[in-house]
Motif scaffolding. Structure first.
Motif, PDB file in Angstrom:
ATOM      1  N   GLY A 189       0.799  -1.215   0.000  1.00 56.92           N
ATOM      2  CA  GLY A 189       0.000   0.000   0.000  1.00 56.92           C
ATOM      3  C   GLY A 189       0.836   1.271   0.000  1.00 56.92           C
ATOM      4  N   HIS A 190       2.118   1.166   0.365  1.00 58.46           N
ATOM      5  CA  HIS A 190       3.009   2.333   0.378  1.00 58.46           C
ATOM      6  C   HIS A 190       3.739   2.517  -0.948  1.00 58.46           C
ATOM      7  N   LEU A 191       3.520   1.615  -1.918  1.00 55.80           N
ATOM      8  CA  LEU A 191       4.163   1.743  -3.215  1.00 55.80           C
ATOM      9  C   LEU A 191       3.407   2.733  -4.088  1.00 55.80           C
ATOM     10  N   SER A 192       4.106   3.300  -5.059  1.00 51.42           N
ATOM     11  CA  SER A 192       3.451   4.216  -5.988  1.00 51.42           C
ATOM     12  C   SER A 192       2.663   3.423  -7.024  1.00 51.42           C
ATOM     13  N   GLU A 193       1.808   4.120  -7.754  1.00 50.53           N
ATOM     14  CA  GLU A 193       1.013   3.458  -8.793  1.00 50.53           C
ATOM     15  C   GLU A 193       1.889   2.985  -9.954  1.00 50.53           C
ATOM     16  N   ASP A 194       3.127   3.469 -10.018  1.00 52.07           N
ATOM     17  CA  ASP A 194       4.036   3.053 -11.087  1.00 52.07           C
ATOM     18  C   ASP A 194       4.698   1.714 -10.799  1.00 52.07           C
ATOM     19  N   ALA A 195       4.544   1.199  -9.593  1.00 49.29           N
ATOM     20  CA  ALA A 195       5.106  -0.112  -9.253  1.00 49.29           C
ATOM     21  C   ALA A 195       4.142  -1.180  -9.756  1.00 49.29           C
ATOM     22  N   THR A 196       4.382  -1.665 -10.954  1.00 48.52           N
ATOM     23  CA  THR A 196       3.432  -2.558 -11.612  1.00 48.52           C
ATOM     24  C   THR A 196       3.838  -4.033 -11.581  1.00 48.52           C
ATOM     25  N   ALA A 254      12.186  -2.988 -11.131  1.00 51.25           N
ATOM     26  CA  ALA A 254      12.429  -2.086 -12.255  1.00 51.25           C
ATOM     27  C   ALA A 254      12.744  -0.679 -11.760  1.00 51.25           C
ATOM     28  N   GLY A 255      12.512  -0.427 -10.481  1.00 47.94           N
ATOM     29  CA  GLY A 255      12.861   0.854  -9.882  1.00 47.94           C
ATOM     30  C   GLY A 255      14.327   0.960  -9.513  1.00 47.94           C
ATOM     31  N   VAL A 300       9.461  -0.960  -0.466  1.00 42.88           N
ATOM     32  CA  VAL A 300       9.091  -0.778   0.941  1.00 42.88           C
ATOM     33  C   VAL A 300       9.790  -1.854   1.750  1.00 42.88           C
ATOM     34  N   LYS A 301      10.380  -1.465   2.879  1.00 37.57           N
ATOM     35  CA  LYS A 301      11.016  -2.433   3.770  1.00 37.57           C
ATOM     36  C   LYS A 301      10.039  -2.807   4.881  1.00 37.57           C
TER      37      LYS A 301
END
Length: 305
Positions: A189-196, A254-255, A300-301
């Motif tokens: 839930g803490h990831l951005s929408e670009d983390a696909t 990919a980040g 996210v850790k």
């Protein structure tokens, strides 16, 4: 006239390349290559046989997380910009004052190469192996160890990242939790929408703890939500982790970016003199690589409380 690929696939070139590794003399390999080879414009480089190229590619694929990172092949240091802050768009009603200009602030991540090395001693018996067997033996061991160390470096980059973005670093937020059915969803839930292409990285023993939680719930819920699971001994098992220690990473690899200034193959050096009295031959493998997080909101850790 054969193509370069046909030459690199031939037994003659495989045997010649093995002798080049043993003697550091490229003459025979060069004589087999056509003038279409990139060796003409890059005299310091010899293309590896196709069987070795395939084994190197397989080593990267088996690494899991390194197969998913963005790869570049730029010599020297690489600077990659990212959006640090930005004002949002607004609705402009007709007849009202023009909206304020967007304010953008950029950060820059600098990837500085480090050289990973691995060396082994081989016996005269190993030295006497045929060309293909010899190359498979050497490249499998050295490439595996170097790729494994590169994977460790990437895990450590994520573990040591600051909590928030800065001018020269991308932050990785952390939550605390235990191997429960909801903790992966809480982290994602803490990831951005670009983390696909989200995946979960953990120790195998931690995975066993998740299976216990799934069983206790009657196998009615999958906490992994279809995410790919990577195993890494560079993360402690949850039971062995100390307070505040990262035991799981949730994110999209990919980040991250891996830059290979000398290519993603392993370069070998041969030394048959240093320990000649013991009938041992030293072979050193090296690979320069730079690794870093280059996209915000991708990791996210999960730490132990």
């Amino acid at each position: 006239m054969k193509t370069i690929e046909e030459i690199r696939s031939s037994k003659e070139y495989v045997d010649a390349f093995a002798r080049y590794i043993k003697t550091n003399d490229p003459t025979e390999c060069r004589s087999l290559l056509t003038t279409n080879s990139d060796v003409e414009s890059n005299p310091g480089q010899l293309p590896v046989p196709t069987i070795i190229e395939g084994r190197i590619r397989t080593a990267w694929e088996k690494s899991g997380i390194l197969e998913e990172v963005r790869k570049t092949y730029i010599k020297g240091n690489v600077q990659i910009g990212f959006e640090l802050t930005a004002t949002g768009a607004v609705v402009h009603a007709e007849g009202t004052d023009a909206p304020a200009e967007e304010q953008l602030t950029f950060g820059v991540v600098t990837l500085i190469p480090q050289t990973i090395k691995k060396w082994i001693r081989i016996s005269d018996e190993a030295y006497d192996m045929g060309g293909e067997d010899f190359l498979n033996y050497i490249y499998d061991e050295i490439t595996y160890r170097i790729v494994k160390q590169a994977r460790t470096m990437l895990i450590n980059v994520i573990k040591s990242a600051p909590a928030t973005n800065g001018q020269n670093a991308i932050g990785v937020p952390a939550i605390t939790g235990t191997p429960t059915l909801a903790v992966i969803a809480q982290a994602a839930g803490h990831l951005s929408e670009d983390a696909t292409n989200v995946s979960v990285t953990m120790n195998r023993l931690t995975h066993a703890a998740f299976i216990e939680a799934i069983a206790a719930n009657g196998f009615l819920f999958d906490p992994f939500q279809g995410y790919r699971v990577h195993y890494s001994s560079d993360l402690p098992a949850y039971a062995d982790a100390t307070s505040g220690q990262t035991w799981m990473i949730v994110g999209d690899y990919a980040g991250a970016t891996a830059n290979f200034p000398a290519g993603d193959g392993v370069k070998l050096k041969y030394d048959d003199l240093t320990e000649a009295q013991a009938d041992l031959i030293k072979i050193v493998g090296r690979m320069p690589i730079a690794l870093g997080i280059t996209e915000p909101g991708r990791f996210v850790k999960v730490n132990k409380a």
